[in-house]
Write a protein that holds these residues in place. Structure first.
Motif, mmCIF file in Angstrom:
data_model
loop_
_atom_site.group_PDB
_atom_site.id
_atom_site.type_symbol
_atom_site.label_atom_id
_atom_site.label_comp_id
_atom_site.label_asym_id
_atom_site.label_seq_id
_atom_site.Cartn_x
_atom_site.Cartn_y
_atom_site.Cartn_z
ATOM 1 N N GLY A 103 0.786 -1.222 0.000
ATOM 2 C CA GLY A 103 0.000 0.000 0.000
ATOM 3 C C GLY A 103 0.820 1.275 0.000
ATOM 4 N N GLU A 104 2.127 1.164 -0.148
ATOM 5 C CA GLU A 104 3.033 2.317 -0.094
ATOM 6 C C GLU A 104 3.568 2.600 -1.501
ATOM 7 O OE1 GLU A 104 6.472 3.421 3.099
ATOM 8 O OE2 GLU A 104 6.673 1.468 2.130
ATOM 9 N N SER A 105 3.642 3.864 -1.868
ATOM 10 C CA SER A 105 4.206 4.189 -3.182
ATOM 11 C C SER A 105 5.713 3.978 -3.163
ATOM 12 C CB SER A 105 3.877 5.641 -3.562
ATOM 13 O OG SER A 105 4.736 6.547 -2.882
ATOM 14 N N LEU A 106 6.298 3.869 -4.325
ATOM 15 C CA LEU A 106 7.751 3.666 -4.436
ATOM 16 C C LEU A 106 8.516 4.836 -3.835
ATOM 17 C CD1 LEU A 106 7.826 2.263 -8.072
ATOM 18 C CD2 LEU A 106 7.962 0.955 -5.933
ATOM 19 N N ILE A 107 8.098 6.053 -4.166
ATOM 20 C CA ILE A 107 8.794 7.239 -3.656
ATOM 21 C C ILE A 107 8.594 7.386 -2.152
ATOM 22 C CG2 ILE A 107 8.816 9.768 -3.702
ATOM 23 C CD1 ILE A 107 8.944 9.620 -6.680
ATOM 24 N N ASP A 108 7.361 7.189 -1.679
ATOM 25 C CA ASP A 108 7.115 7.275 -0.232
ATOM 26 C C ASP A 108 7.948 6.234 0.519
ATOM 27 O OD1 ASP A 108 5.355 9.380 -0.549
ATOM 28 O OD2 ASP A 108 3.543 8.154 -0.316
ATOM 29 N N SER A 109 8.069 5.038 -0.044
ATOM 30 C CA SER A 109 8.857 3.992 0.619
ATOM 31 C C SER A 109 10.335 4.376 0.671
ATOM 32 C CB SER A 109 8.686 2.648 -0.081
ATOM 33 O OG SER A 109 9.355 2.617 -1.329
ATOM 34 N N THR A 110 10.816 5.015 -0.363
ATOM 35 C CA THR A 110 12.220 5.435 -0.393
ATOM 36 C C THR A 110 12.472 6.531 0.640
ATOM 37 O OG1 THR A 110 12.275 4.894 -2.757
ATOM 38 C CG2 THR A 110 14.080 6.234 -1.899
ATOM 39 N N ILE A 111 11.577 7.491 0.701
ATOM 40 C CA ILE A 111 11.695 8.570 1.694
ATOM 41 C C ILE A 111 11.681 7.976 3.102
ATOM 42 C CG2 ILE A 111 10.508 10.573 2.673
ATOM 43 C CD1 ILE A 111 9.607 11.197 -0.271
ATOM 44 N N ARG A 112 10.777 7.035 3.369
ATOM 45 C CA ARG A 112 10.678 6.400 4.683
ATOM 46 C C ARG A 112 11.945 5.624 5.024
ATOM 47 N NH1 ARG A 112 10.088 1.495 5.720
ATOM 48 N NH2 ARG A 112 9.127 0.946 3.724
ATOM 49 N N GLU A 113 12.411 4.799 4.087
ATOM 50 C CA GLU A 113 13.605 3.981 4.331
ATOM 51 C C GLU A 113 14.832 4.851 4.596
ATOM 52 O OE1 GLU A 113 14.275 0.872 4.891
ATOM 53 O OE2 GLU A 113 12.415 -0.122 4.341
ATOM 54 N N VAL A 114 15.003 5.905 3.799
ATOM 55 C CA VAL A 114 16.144 6.801 4.006
ATOM 56 C C VAL A 114 16.065 7.432 5.385
ATOM 57 C CG1 VAL A 114 17.206 8.980 3.267
ATOM 58 C CG2 VAL A 114 16.607 7.242 1.565
ATOM 59 N N LYS A 115 14.881 7.862 5.792
ATOM 60 C CA LYS A 115 14.697 8.474 7.118
ATOM 61 C C LYS A 115 15.037 7.475 8.229
ATOM 62 C CE LYS A 115 13.041 11.667 9.972
ATOM 63 N NZ LYS A 115 13.684 12.952 10.183
ATOM 64 N N GLU A 116 14.532 6.240 8.100
ATOM 65 C CA GLU A 116 14.794 5.210 9.109
ATOM 66 C C GLU A 116 16.275 4.868 9.212
ATOM 67 O OE1 GLU A 116 10.542 2.828 8.586
ATOM 68 O OE2 GLU A 116 12.409 1.790 8.094
ATOM 69 N N GLU A 117 16.937 4.779 8.061
ATOM 70 C CA GLU A 117 18.320 4.308 8.045
ATOM 71 C C GLU A 117 19.362 5.392 8.231
ATOM 72 O OE1 GLU A 117 19.076 1.832 4.664
ATOM 73 O OE2 GLU A 117 17.477 0.431 5.199
ATOM 74 N N THR A 118 19.000 6.659 7.952
ATOM 75 C CA THR A 118 20.008 7.727 8.012
ATOM 76 C C THR A 118 19.617 8.899 8.900
ATOM 77 O OG1 THR A 118 19.162 9.050 6.155
ATOM 78 C CG2 THR A 118 20.645 7.201 5.616
ATOM 79 N N GLY A 119 18.343 9.035 9.216
ATOM 80 C CA GLY A 119 17.872 10.199 9.952
ATOM 81 C C GLY A 119 17.579 11.392 9.062
ATOM 82 N N LEU A 120 17.912 11.304 7.790
ATOM 83 C CA LEU A 120 17.715 12.419 6.860
ATOM 84 C C LEU A 120 16.355 12.341 6.182
ATOM 85 C CD1 LEU A 120 21.226 12.529 5.143
ATOM 86 C CD2 LEU A 120 20.423 13.862 7.113
ATOM 87 N N THR A 121 15.797 13.498 5.906
ATOM 88 C CA THR A 121 14.569 13.590 5.132
ATOM 89 C C THR A 121 14.944 14.029 3.727
ATOM 90 O OG1 THR A 121 13.306 14.194 7.096
ATOM 91 C CG2 THR A 121 12.325 14.735 4.957
ATOM 92 N N VAL A 122 14.591 13.214 2.745
ATOM 93 C CA VAL A 122 14.921 13.523 1.349
ATOM 94 C C VAL A 122 13.664 13.949 0.607
ATOM 95 C CG1 VAL A 122 16.956 12.030 1.215
ATOM 96 C CG2 VAL A 122 14.705 11.085 0.686
ATOM 97 N N SER A 123 13.870 14.704 -0.470
ATOM 98 C CA SER A 123 12.760 15.127 -1.321
ATOM 99 C C SER A 123 13.270 15.280 -2.747
ATOM 100 C CB SER A 123 12.157 16.446 -0.812
ATOM 101 O OG SER A 123 13.134 17.460 -0.795
ATOM 102 N N ASN A 124 12.325 15.514 -3.652
ATOM 103 C CA ASN A 124 12.640 15.719 -5.067
ATOM 104 C C ASN A 124 13.488 14.568 -5.629
ATOM 105 O OD1 ASN A 124 12.391 17.080 -7.479
ATOM 106 N ND2 ASN A 124 14.199 18.348 -7.120
ATOM 107 N N LEU A 125 13.019 13.342 -5.433
ATOM 108 C CA LEU A 125 13.737 12.163 -5.908
ATOM 109 C C LEU A 125 13.655 12.043 -7.425
ATOM 110 C CD1 LEU A 125 13.440 11.622 -2.868
ATOM 111 C CD2 LEU A 125 13.189 9.223 -3.423
#
Length: 151
Positions: free
Chosen positions: A42-64
């Protein structure tokens, strides 16, 4: 029905300092790669990437920006494994230097190719850096490790 696994990976580029964030993975796919993980139902590809990056690095990414797809096919079981690859120069937050996935650190772009990569990561770099290919495809089974072909 054959199993389909969807995953993601994101290269974070600090343009101002000409550095790339890498992760030295200690759990699965050990070695240096970019952060990423599994796409939840139920998660979009981009939303999943943003979530994973946040979980693994603490960083919030955008404009993928998409850097292509890696597609593995198990020619014995029919299993399919996809890695949706992204890059971004837009990030905020404070870097987590260590998580249960491994350690995160910035490396000069020129030094990137000298690192000890997770198996097969080195051959994917051109997809992130030069945007030379949009797809890597390979088949594998328990008797034959796969080799990616790029196009």
């Amino acid at each position: 029905m054959a199993k389909v696994t969807l995953t993601n990976m994101c290269m974070i580029y600090d343009k101002e300092n000409n550095k790339v964030l890498v992760q030295d993975r200690i759990k699965s796919w050990k070695g240096i790669s970019f952060p990423g993980g599994h796409v939840e139902d139920g998660e979009s590809l981009i939303d999943s990437t943003i979530r994973e990056v946040k979980e693994e690095t603490g960083l919030t990414v955008s404009n993928l920006e998409s850097c292509g797809v890696i597609y593995w096919f198990n020619n014995e079981t029919g299993e399919k494994y996809f890695v949706f690859q992204y890059r971004t120069e837009e990030f905020s937050g404070e870097l987590l230097h260590k998580t249960d996935e491994g350690s995160n650190f910035w490396v000069d772009l020129e030094e990137l190719s000298n690192l000890h990569f997770a198996e097969g990561m080195d051959e994917r770099l051109s997809m992130f850096l030069e945007k030379e290919y949009s797809e890597g495809f390979g088949s594998w089974n328990q008797h034959q490790p796969g080799k990616l072909q790029f196009q």
